[in-house]
Design an enzyme around this catalytic site. Sequence first.
Site, PDB file in Angstrom:
ATOM      1  N   HIS A   1      47.043 -30.888  78.581  1.00  0.00           N
ATOM      2  CA  HIS A   1      46.414 -30.053  77.555  1.00  0.00           C
ATOM      3  C   HIS A   1      45.303 -30.738  76.788  1.00  0.00           C
ATOM      4  O   HIS A   1      44.688 -30.115  75.925  1.00  0.00           O
ATOM      5  CB  HIS A   1      47.456 -29.574  76.548  1.00  0.00           C
ATOM      6  CG  HIS A   1      48.310 -28.459  77.052  1.00  0.00           C
ATOM      7  ND1 HIS A   1      47.969 -27.143  76.897  1.00  0.00           N
ATOM      8  CD2 HIS A   1      49.475 -28.469  77.729  1.00  0.00           C
ATOM      9  CE1 HIS A   1      48.903 -26.379  77.453  1.00  0.00           C
ATOM     10  NE2 HIS A   1      49.827 -27.161  77.961  1.00  0.00           N
TER      11      HIS A   1
ATOM     12  N   LYS B   1      41.919 -22.400  63.043  1.00  0.00           N
ATOM     13  CA  LYS B   1      42.503 -23.269  64.068  1.00  0.00           C
ATOM     14  C   LYS B   1      43.050 -24.491  63.337  1.00  0.00           C
ATOM     15  O   LYS B   1      42.780 -24.672  62.159  1.00  0.00           O
ATOM     16  CB  LYS B   1      41.458 -23.675  65.104  1.00  0.00           C
ATOM     17  CG  LYS B   1      40.149 -24.200  64.482  1.00  0.00           C
ATOM     18  CD  LYS B   1      39.097 -24.515  65.528  1.00  0.00           C
ATOM     19  CE  LYS B   1      38.431 -23.298  66.140  1.00  0.00           C
ATOM     20  NZ  LYS B   1      38.773 -23.098  67.543  1.00  0.00           N
ATOM     21  N   ARG B   2      43.810 -25.341  64.017  1.00  0.00           N
ATOM     22  CA  ARG B   2      44.262 -26.554  63.378  1.00  0.00           C
ATOM     23  C   ARG B   2      43.072 -27.373  62.881  1.00  0.00           C
ATOM     24  O   ARG B   2      41.984 -27.315  63.464  1.00  0.00           O
ATOM     25  CB  ARG B   2      45.101 -27.388  64.358  1.00  0.00           C
ATOM     26  CG  ARG B   2      46.481 -26.824  64.578  1.00  0.00           C
ATOM     27  CD  ARG B   2      47.238 -26.715  63.260  1.00  0.00           C
ATOM     28  NE  ARG B   2      47.571 -28.015  62.751  1.00  0.00           N
ATOM     29  CZ  ARG B   2      48.763 -28.588  62.869  1.00  0.00           C
ATOM     30  NH1 ARG B   2      49.760 -27.942  63.446  1.00  0.00           N
ATOM     31  NH2 ARG B   2      48.982 -29.786  62.378  1.00  0.00           N
TER      32      ARG B   2
ATOM     33  N   LYS C   1      37.348 -30.597  66.190  1.00  0.00           N
ATOM     34  CA  LYS C   1      37.065 -29.173  66.078  1.00  0.00           C
ATOM     35  C   LYS C   1      35.913 -28.907  65.098  1.00  0.00           C
ATOM     36  O   LYS C   1      35.385 -27.807  65.024  1.00  0.00           O
ATOM     37  CB  LYS C   1      38.318 -28.411  65.655  1.00  0.00           C
ATOM     38  CG  LYS C   1      39.410 -28.370  66.747  1.00  0.00           C
ATOM     39  CD  LYS C   1      40.666 -27.684  66.240  1.00  0.00           C
ATOM     40  CE  LYS C   1      41.814 -27.681  67.244  1.00  0.00           C
ATOM     41  NZ  LYS C   1      41.687 -26.607  68.260  1.00  0.00           N
TER      42      LYS C   1
ATOM     43  N   THR D   1      42.103 -21.047  72.675  1.00  0.00           N
ATOM     44  CA  THR D   1      42.577 -19.697  72.975  1.00  0.00           C
ATOM     45  C   THR D   1      42.209 -18.732  71.855  1.00  0.00           C
ATOM     46  O   THR D   1      42.126 -17.525  72.085  1.00  0.00           O
ATOM     47  CB  THR D   1      44.115 -19.655  73.187  1.00  0.00           C
ATOM     48  OG1 THR D   1      44.757 -20.370  72.127  1.00  0.00           O
ATOM     49  CG2 THR D   1      44.492 -20.245  74.521  1.00  0.00           C
TER      50      THR D   1
ATOM     51  N   LYS E   1      41.010 -14.599  71.658  1.00  0.00           N
ATOM     52  CA  LYS E   1      41.524 -13.551  70.757  1.00  0.00           C
ATOM     53  C   LYS E   1      40.367 -12.908  69.994  1.00  0.00           C
ATOM     54  O   LYS E   1      40.324 -11.692  69.814  1.00  0.00           O
ATOM     55  CB  LYS E   1      42.532 -14.154  69.772  1.00  0.00           C
ATOM     56  CG  LYS E   1      43.751 -14.794  70.432  1.00  0.00           C
ATOM     57  CD  LYS E   1      44.538 -15.649  69.420  1.00  0.00           C
ATOM     58  CE  LYS E   1      45.466 -16.627  70.102  1.00  0.00           C
ATOM     59  NZ  LYS E   1      45.954 -17.687  69.185  1.00  0.00           N
TER      60      LYS E   1
HETATM   61  C1  LIG Z   1      45.675 -18.959  69.013  1.00  0.00           C
HETATM   62  C2  LIG Z   1      46.197 -19.769  67.890  1.00  0.00           C
HETATM   63  C3  LIG Z   1      45.867 -21.121  67.781  1.00  0.00           C
HETATM   64  C4  LIG Z   1      44.929 -21.823  68.741  1.00  0.00           C
HETATM   65  O1  LIG Z   1      43.629 -21.783  68.181  1.00  0.00           O
HETATM   66  P1  LIG Z   1      42.425 -22.657  68.822  1.00  0.00           P
HETATM   67  O2  LIG Z   1      41.248 -22.210  68.037  1.00  0.00           O
HETATM   68  O3  LIG Z   1      42.329 -22.261  70.256  1.00  0.00           O
HETATM   69  O4  LIG Z   1      42.766 -24.073  68.608  1.00  0.00           O
HETATM   70  C5  LIG Z   1      46.381 -21.841  66.710  1.00  0.00           C
HETATM   71  N1  LIG Z   1      47.181 -21.261  65.792  1.00  0.00           N
HETATM   72  C6  LIG Z   1      47.502 -19.956  65.854  1.00  0.00           C
HETATM   73  C7  LIG Z   1      48.367 -19.365  64.797  1.00  0.00           C
HETATM   74  C8  LIG Z   1      47.027 -19.160  66.901  1.00  0.00           C
HETATM   75  O5  LIG Z   1      47.371 -17.872  66.969  1.00  0.00           O
END
Ligand SMILES: *Cc1c(COP(=O)(O)O)cnc(C)c1O
Length: 815
Positions: A356, A544-545, A550, A652, A656
Amino acid sequence: MEFNKEEFKANLSARLRRQYGKDISQANKHDLFDAVSASALELIMPNWMATRNEYDKKPTKQLYYLSAEFLMGRALSNNLINCGIKESVNEVLKEMNIDFNMIEDEEPDAGLGNGGLGRLAACFLDSLATLDYPGHGYGIRYEYGMFEQRIEDGYQVEYPDNWLQHRDPWEIKRSDLAVTVKFGGNIAYGKTPDGQPRFFIENAEEVTATPYDMPIIGYDTKTVNTLRLWQASSPNGFDLQLFNNMDYNRAVERQNSAENISRVLYPNDNGPSGKALRLKQQYFFSSASLQDLVRHYVGDHGTDFSKFAELHVIQLNDTHPVVAIPELMRILIDEYNVSWDEAWDVVTHTFAYTNHTILAEALEKWPIEIFQGLLPRVYQIVEEINRRLVIELRQKFPNDYYKHEHMAIIHNNMVYMAWMAIHACFSVNGVAELHTELLKTAELKDWYTLYPEKFNNKTNGITQRRWLLNANPKLAAFITERIGHGWEKELSKLKDLEKYIDDDASINELIKIKTENKQALADYLKHAQNEFLDPESIFDVQVKRLHEYKRQLLNILHVMYIYNRLVEDPDYNPPARTFIFGAKAASGYRRAKSIIKLINTVAERINNDRRVRGKIRVVFVENYRVSVAEKIFPAADVSEQISTAGLEASGTSNMKFMLNGALTLGTMDGANIEIFEEAGKENGFVFGLLTEEIKKMEAEHSYNPQEYLDCNPALAKVVEQLVDGTYDPTHQLFKELHDSLVYGVEGQRPDVYYVLADFDSYCKAKEKIAAAYGDKKQWAKMALKNIANAGKFSSDRTIEDYVRDIWHLKKVEVK
Ligand SMILES: *Cc1c(COP(=O)(O)O)cnc(C)c1O
């Protein structure tokens, strides 16, 4: 699914009476949430049992997805949708004067994961069940999930996530299936009754692993698979002798030590915990899961394991469950007298591994001392696996002593978990095209040379059931009105929406839906944290985290730049913008926490400055999690995907956002590349250095951030504002951030993540966005183009790819 209103009502009342001693008029929101969920579970139960019976009846291959994390979020609404009774339940509740949304909000998120990796596991389970594949999850029932984040004085403060304080109506405890997991002790050598030599462990700490099952309900199908989560406890309870002697703390020591194993999720995303308890967690759920599988297999087939790999495939979600590899060797050899070669044959045909990340700090390794102390017999097996690997390396790469040393599973006094995975698994996959290429050509180059046939790509995906049908009912209805049903199980059908690109009524409707979703998010944030958002402004979102790679720092530096410009230049008049952030930082990640403080400090300043009122606003969404994400994606105009090229394995949230009609502002990184390819680059905003450009600068040591400061005074100004008192009178709060960009700190190069190098390109992309948003219809057309081309990013597609290339499962129809 059959649904009888009167029966459901009666069931609901009976439950409230039995469980809470109340009738419906006396029940509070939580009682109702619990009773509605339990009543729904009862309806699902026959299908769940039928699914298990079907799988048992005619043994077919089944997939087991081993993951330390399952970021499930809430279950109620999603489960009702998947079994097709949401509308009916809604009607029943309405007749009883109960508001579904009120009781829905009573459910705590099952936040048993950090971010993308854990959410991927949850999306995969949804797709497996929906596509009628026999595939299940195995993990840990953390008593405390991902911490609750509150922002206090601009700082992140962590609170325990006590998600089980009320019972979880979706889980079923299976005490009958408990197993024992052993830690520590010493290795003893004896003989079996028939005189065979055999190893066993003496004086170990014994821990009971009890499974809790959750139903994974397929959409529009009878299939209900299982997520089995293990809870740790002590088989011995507390020490009555010590208790009688009033030594209460020591009396419960053993019990606490066992229970601590499943106490809490480590909140490190893409980073090491380094703690022995973490390895204990990993072995705990890996061993329990394997014991569960082997016991079931032996019950059906006896101790001839030649069919094991035909009936089981185990996918390892990152290196967290890799200790399952030597553990299966141990179980087969020590407990069933299987020879090493036969056991190795089973193992190497059963396990597959997903990588990952290529971040060096996330490549898991354990000091021998910790590993051997905790798992002495398993360590011995790892040594033997390693000994045989090194022989193979000497044959394959004669005289290449560097490889012999560095590819060894054990070197530098450490156990390298990824090396063990790649050596033992029959498949190694990355999670986006670029990521897999980088694994093959750079990070895992030597391994790719050794085992080219093992490497393959499986671009991540997301389930459209949760992220569109459930999260964005208005957009879902818009789609169904135009192209009919079918996209819920076959997302590529969205392509048919392209017919409506030039249909004015559809474009207007799409704009209306987005605005309503923005209003809904504004309402939520008003209620949750007293923030005022203007739905007419651009919602520019990065959720995101929090991690340096990032680059939330790039985003907030740009906000600081825009603020300066608005104040300095009265002629600058861009459309109103709301910059929305949501992010949790690992508790020990100091620099990530400073970035959160910076975002909140800048927000406080800007939001209280009358000079820019109505032009820009900065909002930090507290406690970002799945249930909040479901409100954010439908409301977003711009999707910030701005990682340093080459460092985000896939992402991911980018998918979304796309599915919900936000335009991507992104670097050529991870799955962004594939998103731009599907939607067309002209329907998004690409910026920044390419991976090759960065690799070249790295190879030549040619990156000098100072040059970028010298030729861009506006950039130099915002970087200086980190320490000149503009935002922080002490000059100290953001000094480390400043110095990490300009000088490099703690032996690091300056600006490791190329924030300054990409700043100008980022600003230009933002200008394009501001200009493009001026033409709302054109913007909505671009959004529709994105939605129509999101089909590739369904986790259904990802699962079909895994099935075809790795798992080789057959669909099982439940009757
Ligand atoms: C989809 C999702 C992530 C992943 O986000 P990235 O921007 O791809 O790192 C992290 N936290 C939650 C709650 C999510 O739904």
